[in-house]
Scaffold this motif. Structure first.
Motif, PDB file in Angstrom:
ATOM      1  N   ILE A 156      93.781  38.462  70.924  1.00  0.00           N
ATOM      2  CA  ILE A 156      93.037  37.769  71.961  1.00  0.00           C
ATOM      3  C   ILE A 156      91.477  37.771  71.266  1.00  0.00           C
ATOM      4  CG2 ILE A 156      92.049  37.283  74.101  1.00  0.00           C
ATOM      5  CD1 ILE A 156      94.542  38.706  75.199  1.00  0.00           C
ATOM      6  N   CYS A 157      91.254  36.501  70.443  1.00  0.00           N
ATOM      7  CA  CYS A 157      89.943  36.716  69.846  1.00  0.00           C
ATOM      8  C   CYS A 157      88.886  36.247  70.447  1.00  0.00           C
ATOM      9  CB  CYS A 157      90.172  35.849  68.409  1.00  0.00           C
ATOM     10  SG  CYS A 157      88.827  35.658  67.301  1.00  0.00           S
ATOM     11  N   PRO A 158      87.823  36.967  70.910  1.00  0.00           N
ATOM     12  CA  PRO A 158      86.556  36.671  71.396  1.00  0.00           C
ATOM     13  C   PRO A 158      85.781  35.537  70.751  1.00  0.00           C
ATOM     14  CG  PRO A 158      86.359  38.922  70.794  1.00  0.00           C
ATOM     15  CD  PRO A 158      87.670  38.610  70.407  1.00  0.00           C
ATOM     16  N   TRP A 159      85.796  35.621  69.261  1.00  0.00           N
ATOM     17  CA  TRP A 159      85.115  34.751  68.381  1.00  0.00           C
ATOM     18  C   TRP A 159      85.497  33.469  68.486  1.00  0.00           C
ATOM     19  CZ3 TRP A 159      85.916  32.664  63.295  1.00  0.00           C
ATOM     20  CH2 TRP A 159      84.881  32.058  62.727  1.00  0.00           C
ATOM     21  N   GLU A 193      93.983  33.202  72.043  1.00  0.00           N
ATOM     22  CA  GLU A 193      94.864  33.943  71.494  1.00  0.00           C
ATOM     23  C   GLU A 193      95.450  33.774  69.957  1.00  0.00           C
ATOM     24  OE1 GLU A 193      98.612  35.701  73.600  1.00  0.00           O
ATOM     25  OE2 GLU A 193      99.365  33.983  72.524  1.00  0.00           O
ATOM     26  N   LEU A 194      95.467  34.494  69.159  1.00  0.00           N
ATOM     27  CA  LEU A 194      95.585  34.128  67.858  1.00  0.00           C
ATOM     28  C   LEU A 194      97.387  34.193  67.551  1.00  0.00           C
ATOM     29  CD1 LEU A 194      92.993  35.604  65.849  1.00  0.00           C
ATOM     30  CD2 LEU A 194      92.751  33.467  66.954  1.00  0.00           C
ATOM     31  N   ARG A 195      97.963  33.183  67.194  1.00  0.00           N
ATOM     32  CA  ARG A 195      99.350  32.920  66.700  1.00  0.00           C
ATOM     33  C   ARG A 195      99.680  32.126  65.798  1.00  0.00           C
ATOM     34  NH1 ARG A 195     104.245  34.353  70.031  1.00  0.00           N
ATOM     35  NH2 ARG A 195     102.712  34.563  71.983  1.00  0.00           N
ATOM     36  N   GLY A 196     100.025  32.714  64.636  1.00  0.00           N
ATOM     37  CA  GLY A 196     100.589  31.915  63.422  1.00  0.00           C
ATOM     38  C   GLY A 196      99.314  31.205  62.712  1.00  0.00           C
ATOM     39  N   PRO A 206      96.320  43.730  72.092  1.00  0.00           N
ATOM     40  CA  PRO A 206      95.257  42.514  72.374  1.00  0.00           C
ATOM     41  C   PRO A 206      94.091  42.400  71.901  1.00  0.00           C
ATOM     42  CG  PRO A 206      95.446  43.856  74.425  1.00  0.00           C
ATOM     43  CD  PRO A 206      96.341  44.528  73.357  1.00  0.00           C
ATOM     44  N   HIS A 207      93.579  43.561  71.514  1.00  0.00           N
ATOM     45  CA  HIS A 207      92.280  43.541  70.924  1.00  0.00           C
ATOM     46  C   HIS A 207      92.221  44.807  69.629  1.00  0.00           C
ATOM     47  CE1 HIS A 207      90.960  41.111  74.216  1.00  0.00           C
ATOM     48  NE2 HIS A 207      91.357  42.126  75.204  1.00  0.00           N
ATOM     49  N   ARG A 208      91.452  44.193  68.712  1.00  0.00           N
ATOM     50  CA  ARG A 208      91.441  45.192  67.579  1.00  0.00           C
ATOM     51  C   ARG A 208      90.874  46.394  68.040  1.00  0.00           C
ATOM     52  NH1 ARG A 208      87.637  41.729  63.653  1.00  0.00           N
ATOM     53  NH2 ARG A 208      89.090  39.974  64.326  1.00  0.00           N
TER      54      ARG A 208
END
Length: 271
Positions: free
Chosen positions: A130-133, A137-140, A246-248
């Motif tokens: 789930i990218c704050p930048w 949500e990143l998928r694919g 969900p977060h790095r």
């Protein structure tokens, strides 16, 4: 004619200066240095993520090296991005089309490639963060920010499956030429460094204990992916995970410990 990965590298001479192929590259350095990550790119690519794609590329090409090429091991995405641009310049095709033609299709790796939402369903793809930048949500899509900004590049963005990656490794295991390159320390002249051409070699950080005389090559991905291959007994292990979801995490310590432990158990279980 060679097939797969062999076909992709048939026109590469590792001693060719990068600038001979990419005139915009304003530094000294050879293809060898890209394959061994031995160029002085000691800056995080994430520091460039807010720049336009053309400016990111310009910064990579004009970055001032404080240490001469080949004098240090400096793993980083910039090396792989430049290498991808080299291949595009040689073959006059974008990297995704080139890889599909030379590697993925000949090896029947039908579930491998960039931009997977263009050729498969989202339900087959796990989210990576789930990218704050990016605010979603990143998928694919390519996880690395600078690589995502630049489009199709050599450092990140390839999606695949365990069977496809095992097919790729099986192809390597059948090639004496590739095995020699991937089990030889290309940086043996640098004390304490160990790297094959294109892949990591004998790295206990994620490969676990390396016995004397063994040659094990592999590769890791930031989101939690990895593969390891021990040619002596054709042992291969592929791990695909979304460690960054969900977060790095602050570092890769936990995922590397997991990789090493799974390998240890795999080595012990192998007949």
């Amino acid at each position: 004619m060679p097939t797969g990965y062999l076909a992709l590298i048939e026109n590469l001479d590792v001693n060719t200066p990068i600038a001979d192929i990419l005139p915009e590259f304003k530094n000294k350095g050879k293809i060898f240095h890209l394959l061994t990550h031995s160029l002085d790119y000691r800056f995080p690519m994430s520091s460039l993520k807010d720049l336009p794609p053309q400016e990111i590329w310009r910064r990579i090409c004009t970055h001032k090296f404080e240490i001469p090429p080949g004098k240090l091991f400096c793993y980083g995405n910039a090396n792989s991005i430049v290498l991808g641009k080299v291949l595009e310049a040689i073959y006059k095709k974008t990297l995704d089309k080139l890889a599909k033609e030379k590697v993925f299709e000949p090896l029947k790796m039908h579930s491998t490639g960039w931009n997977p939402l263009e050729w498969t369903s989202a339900s087959r793809i796990i989210p990576t963060e789930i990218c704050p930048w990016r605010g979603r949500e990143l998928r694919g899509e390519t996880h690395d920010e600078s690589a995502w900004k630049m489009g199709v590049v050599g450092s990140a963005g390839v999606f695949s499956t365990v069977p496809d990656i095992l097919t790729f490794l099986e192809h390597i295991l059948k090639s004496d030429f590739l095995l020699e390159k991937l089990t030889t320390n290309a940086l043996s002249y640098l004390p304490g460094e160990c790297a094959a051409l294109g892949f990591e070699l004998n790295n206990p950080k994620f490969m676990g204990e390396i016995k004397k005389g063994e040659a094990i090559f592999g590769k890791t991905g930031f989101t939690g992916t990895s593969f390891v291959c021990r040619p002596s007994d054709k042992f291969c292990l592929v791990i695909l995970s979304n460690y960054t979801y969900p977060h790095r995490k602050p570092n890769a310590d936990r995922i590397n410990a997991f990789r090493a432990e799974v390998l240890r158990r795999g080595y012990e279980a192998k007949p």
